[in-house]
Design a protein around this motif. Structure first.
Motif, mmCIF file in Angstrom:
data_model
loop_
_atom_site.group_PDB
_atom_site.id
_atom_site.type_symbol
_atom_site.label_atom_id
_atom_site.label_comp_id
_atom_site.label_asym_id
_atom_site.label_seq_id
_atom_site.Cartn_x
_atom_site.Cartn_y
_atom_site.Cartn_z
ATOM 1 N N LYS A 28 12.445 54.078 40.190
ATOM 2 C CA LYS A 28 11.801 53.017 40.971
ATOM 3 C C LYS A 28 12.666 52.604 42.160
ATOM 4 N N GLN A 66 12.677 55.491 44.790
ATOM 5 C CA GLN A 66 11.378 55.637 45.448
ATOM 6 C C GLN A 66 11.069 54.459 46.367
ATOM 7 N N ALA A 67 11.573 53.284 46.025
ATOM 8 C CA ALA A 67 11.391 52.123 46.906
ATOM 9 C C ALA A 67 12.109 52.355 48.235
ATOM 10 N N GLN A 101 10.515 52.787 51.994
ATOM 11 C CA GLN A 101 10.943 51.980 53.134
ATOM 12 C C GLN A 101 11.280 52.871 54.340
#
Length: 507
Positions: A389, A392-393, A397
């Motif tokens: 997570k 991937q965040a 971005q």
């Protein structure tokens, strides 16, 4: 009914029909009005009807030729021009139409020759288009500028704005849009450009609003429905997107762009049988590596035909050597056929990237584990929810920053991702963002590091050449890299365009 009555009734019908039929002048007036409104298909139908009664009318033939040129139909325009010139018509207007015909037929030198004696806005637009076909970007820009100085012309302004958008110059395109608003605020081209500008700026909701306005004001045009559907799809509104595609389909059921987007949306909905049914009779016509071809291959894979899918994806990888989707799907097809070793060999380079998403990592772990490679454990660790997570965040971005062209925001994000270890894909994005931010030396450094990791990769060859071209440094080396990239991936339009630009700069 007597014989006289039987004869009289058909004669009366003919007389009534003749009385209701529009005169050629009325049909021509309607054609001119449609042409002024940029509704070229309606204009073509009306003027063609008028010409049935007056087949040698010069004004009608000239309008028909202009309509066909606007529709981009070279053969039909050629036929109309021949008919027009057979009436004895000649002069500057004929030369400009012949120049535009040459441009449609990809004969830029002939187009330049025919337009040379004119200084009209049309002639400058044609010159700009010819220079673009020759790869001479600077000369094209100069021609556009001279055309804009010569007067208000919606076609020239539209082409110039598109030129600026393709060069990632959204501010330049916006300045042209402001002028288009002043000259023709209600024009189709002006309203579409509002949506295109929003797309270039990453403003999806603004683009949706703009394209909805176009579909409301110009309900007979296919392209705005497809543009609207694409933006709705970006927001995850697949059903809403499909509704817009179906509206477009009613306007042109045989349109390739309509079919392509519809099939894409069906794939997102997982409706694989519908995809197979829609494309089953076209297998021989689907180009390897095309969007339709790869979606059909995925449909076969999902419907339990992995060997057929494997063959199609293998062909796609051959023609699209740098396409990660094609490689990932080939790996999945190989895994589904029980060839874990080949699947792992295909998927491993993709999975090594920090940018790899959950689906790719899961496939790679299965292939590695089935092959007995201990790398499977490291891939399992990368799939831990919290770790995945967070990564991937950051990836999201970075991608968002690139879409909105915020290069200075993208650079530190990808620098953080690079901290996970050397990664050619991250380096490629860093090179691109740095180049766009005007950091030429840094861009060249990042691009060269990516290329050193995969020297034969067309994407990295392209980036190594492009950043040098953008920086105006080491142009012979830039040309060499871009030529190598275009040779490795000859169907890539961006690579071919950048190569042409480099050749023009190098002289």
């Amino acid at each position: 009914m007597n014989l006289l009555t039987r004869i009289a009734i058909p004669l009366l019908a003919v007389a009534l029909a003749a009385g209701c039929r529009e005169s050629p002048d009325a049909q021509f007036d309607r054609a001119q009005a449609s042409y002024a409104a940029r509704d070229f298909e309606a204009a073509r139908i009306a003027v063609s009807a008028a010409l049935r009664d007056e087949p040698t009318n010069r004004d009608m033939l000239a309008l028909l030729a202009r309509i066909q040129l606007n529709l981009g139909d070279a053969d039909a325009a050629d036929g109309a021009l021949r008919r027009l010139m057979a009436t004895g018509a000649k002069g500057p207007e004929i030369r400009i139409m012949l120049a535009e015909l040459a441009l449609l037929r990809k004969q830029p030198d002939e187009a330049l020759k025919l337009a040379a004696s004119s200084t009209s806005t049309d002639s400058w637009r044609i010159r700009a288009g010819a220079y673009l076909q020759l790869g001479e970007q600077d000369k094209a820009a100069d021609a556009f500028e001279q055309g804009m100085a010569a007067g208000n012309d919606i076609r020239l302004a539209t082409d110039y704005a598109r030129f600026r958008l393709q060069a990632d110059d959204a501010p330049g395109a916006a300045a042209i849009y402001q002028r288009m608003q002043a000259m023709a605020p209600d024009a189709y081209e002006t309203q579409v450009l509002a949506g295109d500008l929003a797309v270039a700026r990453g403003q999806t909701q603004d683009a949706i609003t703009a394209y909805r306005t176009v579909t409301r004001n110009f309900p007979g045009r296919i392209a705005p429905y497809l543009a609207l559907a694409s933006q709705l799809d970006l927001q995850g509104k697949v059903d809403a997107a499909m509704a817009e595609v179906e509206k477009a389909e009613k306007l042109g059921s045989g349109n390739v762009d309509v079919q392509t987007l519809k099939i894409q949306l069906l794939s997102e909905k997982g409706e694989w049988q519908k995809i197979r049914d829609a494309l089953q009779g076209q297998e021989g016509d689907l180009e390897p590596g095309s969007g339709l071809g790869m979606t059909y291959a995925e449909a076969l894979l999902r419907l339990g035909h992995p060997e057929q899918a494997r063959v199609l994806f293998a062909r796609a990888v051959l023609v699209l050597p740098g396409n990660p989707y094609a490689a990932m799907m080939l790996g999945e097809a190989q895994l589904a056929t029980g060839d874990a070793a080949s699947a792992w060999a295909t998927l491993r380079p993709l999975a090594e990237s920090t940018l790899a998403d959950a689906r790719l990592l899961e496939l790679a772990e299965k292939a590695a584990r089935a092959s007995g490679d201990p790398e499977a454990d490291r891939l399992r660790d990368r799939l831990q929810p919290q770790r995945l997570k967070a990564v991937q965040a950051l990836v999201g971005q970075g991608q968002a920053a690139l879409i909105r062209q915020d290069w200075n925001a993208a650079i530190p994000i990808y620098e953080r991702l690079l901290g996970a270890g050397p990664d050619p894909e991250v380096l490629k994005r860093l090179a691109f963002a740095s180049s766009k931010a005007g950091r030429g030396d840094a861009a060249i450094g990042y691009a060269d590091r990516a290329l050193a990791m995969q020297p034969a990769n067309a994407e990295y060859l392209h980036m190594a050449g492009l950043v040098r071209l953008n920086a105006g440094k080491d142009l012979p080396e830039a040309l060499r890299y871009l030529q190598a990239a275009a040779t490795a991936d000859p169907r890539n339009a961006d690579m071919q365009a950048d190569l042409a630009k480099a050749k023009a700069v190098a002289g």
